[in-house]
Write an enzyme that holds these catalytic residues in place. Structure first.
Site, mmCIF file in Angstrom:
data_model
loop_
_atom_site.group_PDB
_atom_site.id
_atom_site.type_symbol
_atom_site.label_atom_id
_atom_site.label_comp_id
_atom_site.label_asym_id
_atom_site.label_seq_id
_atom_site.Cartn_x
_atom_site.Cartn_y
_atom_site.Cartn_z
ATOM 1 N N ILE A 182 35.201 -20.102 2.986
ATOM 2 C CA ILE A 182 36.025 -18.921 3.229
ATOM 3 C C ILE A 182 37.105 -18.861 2.151
ATOM 4 O O ILE A 182 38.012 -19.701 2.109
ATOM 5 C CB ILE A 182 36.663 -18.967 4.634
ATOM 6 C CG1 ILE A 182 35.569 -19.147 5.707
ATOM 7 C CG2 ILE A 182 37.471 -17.704 4.903
ATOM 8 C CD1 ILE A 182 36.117 -19.326 7.109
ATOM 9 N N ASP A 183 36.988 -17.876 1.258
ATOM 10 C CA ASP A 183 37.956 -17.676 0.184
ATOM 11 C C ASP A 183 39.073 -16.771 0.696
ATOM 12 O O ASP A 183 38.810 -15.647 1.148
ATOM 13 C CB ASP A 183 37.298 -17.034 -1.032
ATOM 14 C CG ASP A 183 36.182 -17.886 -1.616
ATOM 15 O OD1 ASP A 183 36.295 -19.124 -1.540
ATOM 16 O OD2 ASP A 183 35.206 -17.313 -2.134
ATOM 17 N N VAL A 184 40.301 -17.249 0.626
ATOM 18 C CA VAL A 184 41.418 -16.506 1.215
ATOM 19 C C VAL A 184 42.522 -16.263 0.180
ATOM 20 O O VAL A 184 42.690 -17.028 -0.772
ATOM 21 C CB VAL A 184 42.016 -17.238 2.434
ATOM 22 C CG1 VAL A 184 40.990 -17.364 3.539
ATOM 23 C CG2 VAL A 184 42.559 -18.611 2.043
ATOM 24 N N TYR A 214 38.132 -12.855 1.092
ATOM 25 C CA TYR A 214 37.482 -12.187 -0.035
ATOM 26 C C TYR A 214 36.144 -12.856 -0.338
ATOM 27 O O TYR A 214 35.894 -13.992 0.054
ATOM 28 C CB TYR A 214 38.353 -12.255 -1.300
ATOM 29 C CG TYR A 214 39.543 -11.327 -1.297
ATOM 30 C CD1 TYR A 214 39.514 -10.124 -1.997
ATOM 31 C CD2 TYR A 214 40.706 -11.658 -0.600
ATOM 32 C CE1 TYR A 214 40.611 -9.276 -2.004
ATOM 33 C CE2 TYR A 214 41.806 -10.817 -0.598
ATOM 34 C CZ TYR A 214 41.748 -9.627 -1.305
ATOM 35 O OH TYR A 214 42.836 -8.785 -1.307
#
Length: 247
Positions: free
Chosen positions: A129-131, A144
């Site tokens: 999970i890219d945040v 994102y």
């Protein structure tokens, strides 16, 4: 007794390795096969390879390159990039990889997580999970994908919990803001995530020293500490030098 894992994260672009800052400004840092050979000698806990262009360019993994890397590796491997279905995940596992990571594909179709868990086993399914922070003062984070080009209207903690329910064996929390900056991990969101899921988790983005690894594990207990720049750069001029150390 459980202990934290320390994992180098290597970014594939074409046949080479790069390192980014905030998911941009990619700098070439070497050949993946040579890097694997060095990390073999340093007896790393595990190694993650992410093809950062596969999903964005609409192509699948380079299976020939992945096979060559696996043939050289003496450490557990995780791969992410361009995986769209459980069958491709199984092909990667068959090459000698222990884990397969998905990000954009899981956001677009969360059922993929369950399909992968059924096909390759929960322990081999990783969701990254890219945040990125929405504002300096808000404290909220937006998810994102596609190299931070596409935003998603999901809460990172809620999405992580959903993925674990579907069968993810590990959640990776990757900070876009801190990527390559070497100024420490973002502990606030990581702390919330640790308190919300019971599955293994790894935090990536911001490690610049062994003290940063210690701060993460002291705060959260046994978790994965992922790092890129820390293990490929040396000194203020960011000279390329592959290294490895545990806290």
């Amino acid at each position: 007794m459980l202990r934290s894992r320390v994992a180098p994260y290597l970014l594939l672009r074409g046949k080479g390795l790069v390192k980014t800052q905030k998911f941009g400004n990619a700098k070439y840092v070497g050949d993946p096969i040579n890097a694997v050979k060095i990390f073999n000698e340093k007896e790393v806990d595990e190694l993650t390879l992410l093809d950062i262009d596969a999903t964005a360019s609409g192509r699948g993994p380079d299976l020939t390159l992945l096979k060559d890397i696996a043939a050289e590796s003496r450490m557990p491997l995780c791969y992410g990039g361009g995986v769209q279905d459980a069958e491709m995940a199984a092909r990667i596992i068959a090459l000698g990889y222990e884990k397969v990571s998905v990000s954009h594909a899981a956001l677009e179709r969360p059922a993929l997580v369950r399909e992968m868990a059924d096909r390759i086993g929960r322990q081999s399914v990783v969701v990254t999970i890219d945040v990125k922070k929405e504002g300096l003062l808000s404290g909220k984070h937006k998810v994102y994908s596609r190299n931070a080009k596409q935003a998603h209207k999901v809460d990172p903690i809620d999405f992580a919990m959903k993925c674990t329910e579907l069968g993810a064996g590990e959640i990776v929390l990757n900070s876009i803001d801190r990527d390559g900056m070497m100024q420490g991990y973002g502990l606030d969101l990581a702390r919330k995530l640790r308190g919300s899921i019971t599955t293994p988790m790894t935090v990536v983005g911001g490690a610049g020293s062994i003290d940063d690894l210690r701060a993460l594990t002291n705060e959260l207990g046994p978790v994965g500490a992922g790092a890129g720049s820390l293990f490929v750069f040396k000194g203020k001029y960011r000279a390329v030098l592959i290294s490895y150390a545990r806290p």
